[in-house]
Design a protein around this motif. Structure first.
Motif, short mmCIF file in Angstrom:
data_model
loop_
_atom_site.label_atom_id
_atom_site.label_comp_id
_atom_site.label_asym_id
_atom_site.label_seq_id
_atom_site.Cartn_x
_atom_site.Cartn_y
_atom_site.Cartn_z
N ASP A 157 78.35 -30.62 -21.25
CA ASP A 157 79.41 -29.61 -21.20
C ASP A 157 80.68 -30.09 -21.89
O ASP A 157 81.42 -29.29 -22.46
N ALA A 158 80.94 -31.40 -21.80
CA ALA A 158 82.21 -31.95 -22.29
C ALA A 158 82.18 -32.32 -23.77
O ALA A 158 83.22 -32.69 -24.34
N LEU A 159 81.02 -32.20 -24.42
CA LEU A 159 80.95 -32.55 -25.85
C LEU A 159 81.73 -31.54 -26.67
O LEU A 159 81.79 -30.35 -26.35
N GLU A 160 82.31 -32.01 -27.77
CA GLU A 160 83.11 -31.13 -28.61
C GLU A 160 82.23 -30.04 -29.23
O GLU A 160 81.02 -30.22 -29.43
N GLU A 161 82.84 -28.92 -29.54
CA GLU A 161 82.13 -27.79 -30.13
C GLU A 161 82.43 -27.77 -31.62
O GLU A 161 83.59 -27.78 -32.03
N ILE A 162 81.38 -27.74 -32.42
CA ILE A 162 81.54 -27.75 -33.87
C ILE A 162 81.19 -26.38 -34.44
O ILE A 162 80.53 -25.56 -33.80
N ASP A 163 81.64 -26.14 -35.66
CA ASP A 163 81.37 -24.88 -36.34
C ASP A 163 79.98 -24.95 -36.94
O ASP A 163 79.75 -25.61 -37.97
N LEU A 164 79.03 -24.27 -36.32
CA LEU A 164 77.64 -24.34 -36.76
C LEU A 164 77.42 -23.69 -38.12
O LEU A 164 76.44 -24.00 -38.80
N SER A 165 78.30 -22.81 -38.51
CA SER A 165 78.14 -22.15 -39.82
C SER A 165 78.31 -23.13 -40.97
O SER A 165 77.86 -22.86 -42.09
N GLN A 166 78.94 -24.26 -40.69
CA GLN A 166 79.15 -25.26 -41.73
C GLN A 166 78.03 -26.32 -41.78
O GLN A 166 78.04 -27.20 -42.62
N ILE A 167 77.10 -26.23 -40.82
CA ILE A 167 76.03 -27.22 -40.74
C ILE A 167 74.69 -26.50 -40.71
O ILE A 167 74.48 -25.64 -39.86
N PRO A 168 73.77 -26.85 -41.61
CA PRO A 168 72.45 -26.20 -41.56
C PRO A 168 71.72 -26.62 -40.29
O PRO A 168 71.80 -27.78 -39.86
N PRO A 169 71.03 -25.69 -39.63
CA PRO A 169 70.28 -26.04 -38.41
C PRO A 169 69.34 -27.21 -38.67
O PRO A 169 68.66 -27.27 -39.68
N SER A 170 69.28 -28.14 -37.73
CA SER A 170 68.50 -29.36 -37.93
C SER A 170 67.02 -29.07 -38.16
O SER A 170 66.37 -29.72 -38.99
N LEU A 171 66.48 -28.10 -37.45
CA LEU A 171 65.05 -27.85 -37.59
C LEU A 171 64.71 -27.24 -38.96
O LEU A 171 63.56 -27.33 -39.39
N SER A 172 65.69 -26.64 -39.62
CA SER A 172 65.41 -26.06 -40.93
C SER A 172 65.10 -27.13 -41.95
O SER A 172 64.56 -26.85 -43.01
N ARG A 173 65.44 -28.37 -41.63
CA ARG A 173 65.16 -29.47 -42.56
C ARG A 173 63.78 -30.06 -42.32
O ARG A 173 63.37 -30.97 -43.02
N LEU A 174 63.08 -29.55 -41.32
CA LEU A 174 61.75 -30.04 -41.01
C LEU A 174 60.70 -29.06 -41.52
O LEU A 174 60.89 -27.85 -41.48
N ASN A 175 59.60 -29.61 -41.97
CA ASN A 175 58.46 -28.78 -42.33
C ASN A 175 57.57 -28.61 -41.11
O ASN A 175 57.50 -29.51 -40.26
N PRO A 176 56.86 -27.50 -40.99
CA PRO A 176 55.93 -27.33 -39.88
C PRO A 176 54.92 -28.48 -39.85
O PRO A 176 54.41 -28.90 -40.89
N ALA A 177 54.66 -28.98 -38.66
CA ALA A 177 53.71 -30.08 -38.49
C ALA A 177 52.29 -29.54 -38.32
O ALA A 177 52.08 -28.35 -38.07
N MET A 300 73.20 -34.42 -30.19
CA MET A 300 73.53 -33.75 -28.93
C MET A 300 74.77 -32.86 -29.07
O MET A 300 74.87 -31.82 -28.41
N VAL A 301 75.70 -33.24 -29.93
CA VAL A 301 76.85 -32.37 -30.21
C VAL A 301 76.37 -31.08 -30.88
O VAL A 301 76.83 -29.98 -30.55
N PHE A 302 75.43 -31.23 -31.80
CA PHE A 302 74.88 -30.05 -32.47
C PHE A 302 74.19 -29.13 -31.47
O PHE A 302 74.45 -27.92 -31.42
N SER A 303 73.28 -29.69 -30.64
CA SER A 303 72.54 -28.85 -29.68
C SER A 303 73.48 -28.27 -28.63
O SER A 303 73.30 -27.12 -28.20
N SER A 304 74.50 -29.03 -28.24
CA SER A 304 75.48 -28.53 -27.29
C SER A 304 76.24 -27.33 -27.87
O SER A 304 76.42 -26.30 -27.20
N SER A 305 76.67 -27.45 -29.12
CA SER A 305 77.41 -26.36 -29.76
C SER A 305 76.53 -25.12 -29.91
O SER A 305 76.98 -23.98 -29.71
N ARG A 306 75.28 -25.33 -30.26
CA ARG A 306 74.33 -24.21 -30.39
C ARG A 306 74.15 -23.51 -29.04
O ARG A 306 74.19 -22.28 -28.94
#
Length: 423
Positions: A157-177, A300-306
């Motif tokens: 809850d206490a992690l800082e909130e980042i602007d997700l529009s400026q960061i590509p979602p992490s899973l988009s960088r992964l290929n389906p397994a 965790m900051v990314f997932s928290s912000s999402r």
């Protein structure tokens, strides 16, 4: 009203009404369970964890908890129970026992494995104290301790909130397994299975030490090898998810809330050609690098912000849909999951534990939970498909490397059901 925290939101909103997202910790003791002692132990445990004595409710905008002053239930059965229902006094956890087994059933939407272990250690401490008198409670939460705020505050809850529009979602960088079910042609089962296997700790550690591996990373390597031998010609990579505890990286070791992260273990063509000891070194290296404090903190900051962004949705159905898609979509990026909570820490209790199994919800088609206590390693191997060829292939990997094992049980997954709260 007690609001759902940021760290718990995905597990709760993505599961309630869809998946029985509960965990059953199955502890086999060294003698049959004393019914009076286990009931008394549960009463003391409930008093020690007032912040976990809650009932899940909902309205048009959100799920939320309310304090629940009814007794946490204790059942003399090994059967599947229903949490958050009249049967369990609407609690999100309960205790069952039968013969020499104690079962702790817990809703994963409020606790991860580490959080559940805190409760289990308290329960077993009070149970064994009732039978044997004074035993050590060093490191165990008891009624003699002050309940610290750090136990029930969610650090996410206490992690800082980042602007997700400026960061590509992490899973988009992964290929389906590679998917065992979709790509491997397995038959989806309406009755997911769990198979429990015991390995003597001495034999496994002798092997892992000489091959530069931990028990968790070693089993992760064997799972990848087993999948590869069944599917040597693939268009997709075999990718493992190795679950790690994020508390140390956040400096918040006491919280009960969901605070886990995953390391991505890719079984590449280059890795496939290596000897087993080199594969183990590579997997341990990948785990070490991805467990770096800075890397975990950023994820965790990314997932928290999402999660915080989704929680701002005005309707409960919007939140449910978004988190459900995340849970379902996440399955596409891992061929299997391995989770190892570590060695049981409390010696005076551990000497009375004969077996320790961790049964979890089916977050992936092939999932291996690992526990260690009293000189044994306990694998609970979960699958949501009918065929047993991958299970047998994993056992063949153990046998081929001279590691003895005993097949203890095979059963339909017995995690508790979780009842959708009424409006």
């Amino acid at each position: 009203m007690i609001r759902v925290t940021t760290g718990d939101a995905l597990h709760l909103y993505g599961s309630v009404g869809r998946i029985n997202y509960s965990v059953r910790l199955c502890v086999r003791m060294d003698e049959n369970i004393n019914s009076e002692a286990i009931v008394d132990a549960l009463k003391s445990t409930q008093k020690r964890y007032p912040y976990l004595c809650v009932r899940l409710k909902k309205n048009d905008t959100e799920y939320y908890y309310e304090e629940n002053n009814l007794p946490v239930c204790c059942f003399n059965t090994s059967n599947q129970i229903i949490l958050n229902s009249t049967e369990t006094n609407y609690h999100v956890w309960a205790v069952c026992y039968e013969n020499d087994f104690i079962y702790l059933d817990f809703f994963h939407g409020i606790c991860d494995g580490t959080g559940m272990y805190y409760v289990l250690s308290t329960l077993l401490y009070y149970y064994l104290s009732k039978i044997y008198g004074d035993i050590s409670h060093d490191g165990i939460r008891t009624l003699d301790d002050t309940i610290e705020e750090s136990e029930y505050i969610d650090p996410v809850d206490a992690l800082e909130e980042i602007d997700l529009s400026q960061i590509p979602p992490s899973l988009s960088r992964l290929n389906p397994a590679f998917s065992i079910v979709n790509d491997g042609g397995m038959t989806i089962s309406n009755a997911p299975m769990v198979r429990d296997v015991i390995i003597p700790e001495k034999e496994l550690l002798k092997f892992t030490s000489s091959n530069d591996a931990s028990p968790g990373t070693f089993i992760a390597v064997l799972a990848a090898r087993a999948i590869d031998k069944i599917n040597p010609e693939r268009k997709k990579d075999i990718v493992g998810s190795y679950i790690i505890n994020g508390r140390p990286m956040l400096g918040k070791s006491c919280t009960h809330h969901n605070c886990v992260n995953t390391t991505i273990l890719k079984y590449s063509d280059k890795l496939k050609k290596m000897a087993l000891d080199r594969q183990c070194t590579a997997y341990r290296g990948m785990t070490f690098l991805q467990s770096d404090e800075e890397n975990v903190y950023k994820k965790m900051v990314f997932s928290s912000s999402r999660n915080k962004m989704i929680l701002k949705a005005p309707k409960i159905e919007d939140k449910r849909e978004a988190f459900s898609k995340m849970i379902d979509g996440g399955r596409n990026f891992f061929s299997y999951i391995v989770s190892y909570v570590g060695q049981w820490k409390y010696k005076d209790i551990g000497m009375h534990i004969r077996e320790f199994w961790t049964h979890v919800p089916m977050a992936n088609g092939f999932l291996i939970e690992i526990a260690a206590v009293n000189r044994n390693i306990f694998l609970s191997i979960h699958q949501n498909f009918e065929e047993d060829i991958y299970y047998k292939a994993l056992l063949n990997e153990l046998a081929d490397n001279g590691i003895p094992y005993t097949e203890r049980a095979a059963l339909i997954n017995d995690v508790a059901k979780f009842e959708e709260p009424m409006d």
